[in-house]
Enzyme design. Structure first.
Site, PDB file in Angstrom:
ATOM      1  N   HIS A  72       0.811  -1.223  -0.066  1.00 19.71           N
ATOM      2  CA  HIS A  72      -0.023  -0.027  -0.038  1.00 19.71           C
ATOM      3  C   HIS A  72       0.934   1.256   0.248  1.00 19.71           C
ATOM      4  O   HIS A  72       1.761   1.350   0.870  1.00 19.71           O
ATOM      5  CB  HIS A  72      -1.025   0.033   1.259  1.00 19.71           C
ATOM      6  CG  HIS A  72      -2.158  -0.649   1.116  1.00 19.71           C
ATOM      7  ND1 HIS A  72      -3.316  -0.345   1.747  1.00 19.71           N
ATOM      8  CD2 HIS A  72      -2.351  -1.768   0.245  1.00 19.71           C
ATOM      9  CE1 HIS A  72      -4.217  -1.492   1.389  1.00 19.71           C
ATOM     10  NE2 HIS A  72      -3.739  -2.137   0.430  1.00 19.71           N
ATOM     11  N   LYS A 295       1.192  -0.491  14.955  1.00 22.75           N
ATOM     12  CA  LYS A 295       2.899  -0.676  15.453  1.00 22.75           C
ATOM     13  C   LYS A 295       2.992  -1.823  16.166  1.00 22.75           C
ATOM     14  O   LYS A 295       4.177  -2.209  16.354  1.00 22.75           O
ATOM     15  CB  LYS A 295       2.992   0.640  16.001  1.00 22.75           C
ATOM     16  CG  LYS A 295       3.057   1.908  15.243  1.00 22.75           C
ATOM     17  CD  LYS A 295       4.195   1.720  14.102  1.00 22.75           C
ATOM     18  CE  LYS A 295       4.273   2.943  13.053  1.00 22.75           C
ATOM     19  NZ  LYS A 295       4.632   2.509  11.997  1.00 22.75           N
ATOM     20  N   TYR A 383       4.249   6.559  10.001  1.00 23.04           N
ATOM     21  CA  TYR A 383       3.748   5.348   9.846  1.00 23.04           C
ATOM     22  C   TYR A 383       4.148   4.116   8.972  1.00 23.04           C
ATOM     23  O   TYR A 383       4.282   2.915   9.093  1.00 23.04           O
ATOM     24  CB  TYR A 383       2.334   5.726   8.908  1.00 23.04           C
ATOM     25  CG  TYR A 383       1.314   4.908   8.761  1.00 23.04           C
ATOM     26  CD1 TYR A 383       0.203   4.670   9.547  1.00 23.04           C
ATOM     27  CD2 TYR A 383       1.100   3.890   7.689  1.00 23.04           C
ATOM     28  CE1 TYR A 383      -0.829   3.687   9.540  1.00 23.04           C
ATOM     29  CE2 TYR A 383       0.164   2.888   7.423  1.00 23.04           C
ATOM     30  CZ  TYR A 383      -0.751   3.042   8.397  1.00 23.04           C
ATOM     31  OH  TYR A 383      -1.999   2.047   8.416  1.00 23.04           O
TER      32      TYR A 383
HETATM   33  C1  PHB Z   1      -6.120  -4.219  11.094  1.00 19.46           C
HETATM   34  O1  PHB Z   1      -6.609  -5.135  11.867  1.00 19.46           O
HETATM   35  O2  PHB Z   1      -6.136  -4.607   9.822  1.00 19.46           O
HETATM   36  C2  PHB Z   1      -5.715  -3.231  11.659  1.00 19.46           C
HETATM   37  C3  PHB Z   1      -5.605  -2.830  12.781  1.00 19.46           C
HETATM   38  C4  PHB Z   1      -4.991  -1.426  13.210  1.00 19.46           C
HETATM   39  C5  PHB Z   1      -4.546  -0.663  12.327  1.00 19.46           C
HETATM   40  C6  PHB Z   1      -4.405  -1.058  10.979  1.00 19.46           C
HETATM   41  C7  PHB Z   1      -4.952  -2.262  10.357  1.00 19.46           C
HETATM   42  O3  PHB Z   1      -4.085   0.557  12.718  1.00 19.46           O
END
Ligand code: PHB
Ligand code: APR
Length: 388
Positions: A72, A295, A383
């Site tokens: 992504h 994270k 990020y």
């Molecule tokens: C996910 O479970 O896909 C998920 C959880 C927290 C995030 C991003 C993705 O910040």
């Protein structure tokens, strides 16, 4: 039984440490309280930083991720329906990989089995002894009390594990914030509502649109910790999710029967230092971040990479220098990651204690981000895992 490194906990942190040590020819045993099937049944987040992707690939654990993961190049913030794309690729030259933690765990388990390295599943009542000299790990397995003597113990047993609790209180400091809400998550075999992740602030509460693949979606909505999953039919969940998103995204939501639905608490937590004698803490046993920045897994795998390098140097040269540097080195990244996850959480959630002024400050922060590529770059760097 005897080994060099006893790894307590067979989640992603313990498995990755075991994988790296085994490749280096350093004897290790994983002691895990649950069964392998139970460990694989846990649904967790799924966004990998470039550094995590590199670690998996360089250590020979990345082939399925490379084939099946979704790179992504951006994600979206949404504020009361107004959308802002954070262009990770343009702002940082980096991207992230969407690949579920469960899949990372499955891949590492398979490699461990192929290598013939031992994992003792369903080891109950683990107790640590001799941490300041010659450690011994005691546990009950197949109805029998057993012990494993070792040179080092890696505490990879998660937030509720026994390792951190084995450090005498005067040798450890704990920092914690528990947020006054949780996330209700739903997993469904339907294509995602949008091609990239959407983190949405709304007066009714935060919402997140995520995914596991092109055909499997993961959604979350902020909820009170008093909510009961049983009170949330799939339709009630989708209705509430849709209200918190931009109408075009809400219209694109593809509803289907949930495969999993659960409520998770949000917490920020750090223990310091991460060493006591021959015990080293890594992953969720050492720190928790709220899931808002995705994270948790990335930080856990960074810890074990640094711990592995320190152990490898020790076994190669006899020097203890890298082991001494482990705790300060990983804590530097841990605190930077805590700050990012806390600030994303604070920006995007609805806090019961917030007054109208504080809510306007959240909006002002979103507007400041929207108006400044420099501010967006800072968010994009965090990020993608560039913490300096
Ligand atoms: C996910 O479970 O896909 C998920 C959880 C927290 C995030 C991003 C993705 O910040
Ligand atoms: N004895 C043995 N094993 C234990 C004990 C114990 N007393 N207590 C816990 N465990 C095991 C758990 O069953 C679990 O399999 O330790 C493992 C810890 O795994 P995780 O909780 O997945 O933690 P970690 O490997 O550090 O991975 C961090 O998980 O929670 C997410 O966001 C987090 O993605 C991050 C990742």
């Amino acid at each position: 039984m005897r080994t060099k490194v006893a790894i307590i906990g067979g989640g992603p942190a313990g498995l990755m440490l075991g994988h790296l040590l085994t490749r280096e020819g350093i004897d290790n045993v994983i002691v895990e309280r649950q069964s392998g099937a139970y460990v694989l049944g846990r649904i967790r987040a799924g966004v990998l930083e470039q550094g995590t992707v590199d670690l998996l690939e360089q250590s020979g654990a990345g082939s399925r991720m490379r084939a099946e993961g979704l790179p992504h190049e951006g994600f979206e913030l949404s504020f009361d329906g107004d959308r802002l794309r954070i262009d990770l690729a343009k702002l940082t030259g980096r991207s992230v990989m969407v690949y579920g933690q469960t899949e990372v765990t499955r891949d590492l388990m398979a490699l461990r089995e192929q290598a013939g390295a031992p994992t003792l599943y369903e080891a109950k009542d683990v107790a640590l002894e001799g941490l300041e000299g010659s450690p011994v790990v005691h546990f009950t397995r197949n109805g029998e009390r057993q012990s494993l003597a070792c040179e080092y113990v890696a505490g990879c047993d998660g937030f509720h594990g026994v390792c951190r609790k084995s450090i005498p209180a005067e040798h450890i400091r704990l920092f914690e914030r528990v947020y006054p809400f949780g996330w209700l998550g739903l997993l469904v075999d339907r294509p995602p509502a949008a091609p990239e992740l959407i983190y949405a602030h709304h007066a009714r509460g935060f919402a997140l649109c995520s995914m596991r693949s092109a055909t499997r979606s993961r959604y979350y909505i902020q909820c009170s910790m008093d909510e009961k999953v049983a009170d949330w039919s799939d339709d009630r969940f989708y209705d509430e999710l849709g209200r918190r998103l931009n109408p075009a995204v809400a219209d694109a939501l593809k509803r289907g029967p949930s495969i999993e639905k659960s409520i998770a608490p949000l917490r920020s937590f750090v223990a310091e230092p991460l060493r006591f004698g021959h015990l080293f803490l890594a992953g969720d046993s050492a720190h928790i971040v709220p899931p808002t920045g995705a994270k948790g897994l990335n930080l856990a795998l960074h810890d074990v990479r640094v711990l592995f390098e320190a152990l490898a140097e020790h076994y190669r040269t006899g020097s203890a220098t890298a082991l001494e540097r482990y705790s300060p080195r990983v804590l530097d990244r841990i605190w930077k990651t805590e700050r990012f996850s806390w600030s994303m959480t604070t920006l995007l959630h609805n806090f019961p204690e917030h007054d109208p002024f504080t809510r306007r400050m959240q909006r002002a922060e979103f507007d400041a981000l929207a108006g400044s590529p420099t501010a967006q770059r800072m968010m994009a760097e965090s990020y993608t895992g560039q913490f300096g």
